[in-house]
Design an enzyme around this catalytic site. Sequence first.
Site, mmCIF file in Angstrom:
data_model
loop_
_atom_site.group_PDB
_atom_site.id
_atom_site.type_symbol
_atom_site.label_atom_id
_atom_site.label_comp_id
_atom_site.label_asym_id
_atom_site.label_seq_id
_atom_site.Cartn_x
_atom_site.Cartn_y
_atom_site.Cartn_z
ATOM 1 N N SER A 101 13.814 -23.800 -18.442
ATOM 2 C CA SER A 101 13.804 -23.586 -19.884
ATOM 3 C C SER A 101 13.087 -22.306 -20.274
ATOM 4 O O SER A 101 13.106 -21.924 -21.428
ATOM 5 C CB SER A 101 13.130 -24.779 -20.576
ATOM 6 O OG SER A 101 11.785 -24.854 -20.183
ATOM 7 N N LYS B 250 6.838 -24.237 -23.274
ATOM 8 C CA LYS B 250 7.636 -23.799 -24.413
ATOM 9 C C LYS B 250 6.887 -22.677 -25.116
ATOM 10 O O LYS B 250 5.692 -22.508 -24.927
ATOM 11 C CB LYS B 250 7.843 -24.961 -25.405
ATOM 12 C CG LYS B 250 8.684 -26.115 -24.861
ATOM 13 C CD LYS B 250 10.152 -25.767 -24.799
ATOM 14 C CE LYS B 250 10.947 -26.892 -24.143
ATOM 15 N NZ LYS B 250 10.660 -27.022 -22.697
#
Lengths: 224, 224
Positions: free
Chosen positions: B147, B183
């Site tokens: 990610s 993130k």
Amino acid sequence: MDKRSPKHLYTMKDLTQRQKEILEFIEHHEWRNGFWPSIREIQEKFEFKSTNAVMGHLRALEKKDVLERIPGQARTFRIHRPDDGDSTQLPKEAHEVVDIPIVGAIAAGYPDRVEGAGEIGRLQVDIGSAGFSSQRRSFALQVRGDSMVDAEIYDGDRVVIEPRDAHDGDIVAALIDGETTLKRYIKKAGEPPYLKAENKFYPELYPVTELCVQGVAKAVVRNL
Amino acid sequence: MDKRSPKHLYTMKDLTQRQKEILEFIEHHEWRNGFWPSIREIQEKFEFKSTNAVMGHLRALEKKDVLERIPGQARTFRIHRPDDGDSTQLPKEAHEVVDIPIVGAIAAGYPDRVEGAGEIGRLQVDIGSAGFSSQRRSFALQVRGDSMVDAEIYDGDRVVIEPRDAHDGDIVAALIDGETTLKRYIKKAGEPPYLKAENKFYPELYPVTELCVQGVAKAVVRNL
DNA sequence: CTTGACAATGGACAAGCGTTCACCTAAACA
DNA sequence: TGTTTAGGTGAACGCTTGTCCATTGTCAAG
């Protein structure tokens, strides 16, 4: 006479220029090769014509308490470093990785390496009990250029280098044109080794003979 | 001396028990004393009655390529450690490098460093390059998934996390669905903060309210 | 001028230490 | 049955290496 001021725990800056050079060579030799030099190797490096020249300096260094040796035994040095952080002749642009105590709560208990061999997380160095660091080998190198982008190493990254012999496929730090750069080390059986950039726009191959491979890259570190 | 640990840190592929013992003694000697043992010192330790017993083992170890020596010279060992290519496992020497625990996943709150519970390994970085201000509390997190590939953080990399409050644009370790992931933290003035993956195929945005931000990523480390 | 550090030469000795040769034992092949 | 591999004994041989001798020279301090 010794004019050390009594408040100094470690005085090592009253070393002669020559003595500093000797000490640095000894350290450097251990750092590069993994073992200590012999007296005649020191002699050779400084082009002394007698081993006794070395002996004199070693005696001086021992008297000044920066060195220790086991009498009569070969290559058994021990360096007492209060750490000066002075000028070491490491490769340019290399941040020396040294004398950093272990962090974390595992400082207690001296691991006997033989017994705790399989247990990860218990193998800690106790610099305190050793009193000296036996190996200051690794160092970090700032990456310049984009010759290794295909290996996901980018400009500005830092690479941890461990001086040792390179194997095929290793990424090595090599001295080219006075600057240390990263290349991949290729050595096929029966062929002379060469260096290769990891960037499709840099197809150059560098012959290894005229280069100085300074070590093998072990890890990349990039600040975020 | 027992060996309850199933796997050694060495590549003791085909090493004999005796050979392992010899090798470990040599390493241990260097670790303790700072220099390598002589053959007769090894002989003494194992109570051999001939130096040739040692010679045999050394020859075997050299042939199996875990050892190297300079012929004819005293105490000049060199040990080939298999920490090259891969591994979440770390070399046994933690000399002069920061030692940070690696945690795979953090259930809630911060990793418990004291006992090493939840540790899946340890990471050694040179402190100078990473610039960890409060290394005592830093920990490393193994990256899972892709990610963050657009930020050049790949699966298997390790990220050094420093527990602190996040600012806009920081890459943070956040707890989502019981697992810690990376993130980017976005906080615009007047708006509630949210999290964003750095991968164009992962357009999701995670609301921050139900999350636990565990710290800010300060550095990436990737073994070569 | 003398003394004492610092630096180095030159030669020699002995212990440290790696190396080798001959020979032995036991287990694992095949 | 022989052969190989791992492990070991015992005794040398000789290079490596630390050590010590005497001697020379410089330089700064007393």
